[in-house]
Design a protein around this motif. Structure first.
Motif, PDB file in Angstrom:
ATOM      1  N   TYR A 188       0.835  -1.199   0.000  1.00  0.00           N
ATOM      2  CA  TYR A 188       0.000   0.000   0.000  1.00  0.00           C
ATOM      3  C   TYR A 188       0.873   1.252   0.000  1.00  0.00           C
ATOM      4  CZ  TYR A 188      -3.812   3.181   1.147  1.00  0.00           C
ATOM      5  OH  TYR A 188      -4.726   4.207   1.105  1.00  0.00           O
TER       6      TYR A 188
ATOM      7  N   THR B  50       4.726   4.553  -2.921  1.00  0.00           N
ATOM      8  CA  THR B  50       3.571   4.681  -3.797  1.00  0.00           C
ATOM      9  C   THR B  50       2.901   6.059  -3.706  1.00  0.00           C
ATOM     10  OG1 THR B  50       1.977   3.908  -2.157  1.00  0.00           O
ATOM     11  CG2 THR B  50       3.117   2.209  -3.487  1.00  0.00           C
TER      12      THR B  50
ATOM     13  N   LYS C 172      -0.100   6.409  -2.934  1.00  0.00           N
ATOM     14  CA  LYS C 172      -0.943   6.354  -1.730  1.00  0.00           C
ATOM     15  C   LYS C 172      -0.165   6.842  -0.500  1.00  0.00           C
ATOM     16  CE  LYS C 172      -3.696   2.617  -3.566  1.00  0.00           C
ATOM     17  NZ  LYS C 172      -3.690   1.198  -3.767  1.00  0.00           N
TER      18      LYS C 172
ATOM     19  N   LYS D  83       0.021  10.723  -0.878  1.00  0.00           N
ATOM     20  CA  LYS D  83      -1.273  11.404  -0.712  1.00  0.00           C
ATOM     21  C   LYS D  83      -1.551  11.729   0.746  1.00  0.00           C
ATOM     22  CE  LYS D  83      -3.676   9.969  -4.822  1.00  0.00           C
ATOM     23  NZ  LYS D  83      -4.169   8.803  -5.502  1.00  0.00           N
ATOM     24  N   GLU D  84      -0.908  11.002   1.655  1.00  0.00           N
ATOM     25  CA  GLU D  84      -1.150  11.228   3.080  1.00  0.00           C
ATOM     26  C   GLU D  84       0.087  11.792   3.790  1.00  0.00           C
ATOM     27  OE1 GLU D  84      -3.621   8.383   5.181  1.00  0.00           O
ATOM     28  OE2 GLU D  84      -4.012   7.364   3.275  1.00  0.00           O
TER      29      GLU D  84
END
Length: 182
Positions: A129, A143, A145, A148-149
């Motif tokens: 992830y 990644t 993902k 994005k955080e």
């Protein structure tokens, strides 16, 4: 070579045999077994290890019940992390694994403000992830993902290798640009 101890969690089972391929190891000569621990004899291990980096032998432990357990004898040297540049769509970090494998990875902000990336309640990041590993391609990929955080700024990625090394890798995110800092 030194003897190699292996602590076993037997859950009521007993060790029945150890195999290297179809060759059964000899108790007392190749290994000892006592108090839920196997000790591979150093002279036996040194005969299996070669100059070749990577897995040199796979021993199979067989028990009175349950699944066999593989023990991989691996020749490795210290992994090497190289500089990289990418975007928040993904960052490929070049890694010469040198026979080692990645156990886990952590991510924190350099300013001490806490965990970086998804699952921010822990510093440990989820494989598949937040990051992936490609041993044949010699890279770890952070990644989209993961990014994005995260917020802009410097982060420290902490790589824990199975060979015991713990290595830090600093990156900085500025908008959509991500690059290593060292």
């Amino acid at each position: 070579s030194k003897d190699v101890p292996l602590k076993l969690t037997l859950n009521g089972n007993t060790l029945k045999a150890i195999y290297n391929g179809d060759r059964k190891l000899v108790s007392g000569r190749d290994y000892t077994y006592s108090d839920a621990a196997v000790t591979l004899k150093g002279d036996y291990v040194s005969r299996l290890l070669t100059d070749s980096i990577g897995i040199n032998a796979t021993l199979k432990l067989k028990f009175s019940a349950g699944t066999d357990w593989n023990v991989y004898l691996t020749h490795y040297s210290t992994p090497v992390l190289s500089p990289s540049e990418g975007t928040d769509a993904g960052l490929n970090i070049p890694v010469q694994f040198n026979g080692s494998r990645l156990s886990t990875m952590e991510a924190v902000y350099s300013d001490g403000s806490g965990a970086a990336g998804p699952q921010n309640w822990t510093t440990y990041k989820e494989y598949g992830y937040a990051f992936t590993v490609d041993y044949s391609g010699n890279k770890v990929t952070m990644t989209d993902k993961f990014f994005k955080e995260t917020h802009d700024g410097e982060m420290i990625l902490i790589f824990h290798f199975q060979s015991g090394e713990v290595m830090q890798y600093k990156i900085v995110k500025n908008g959509t640009t991500v690059k290593s800092v060292n």
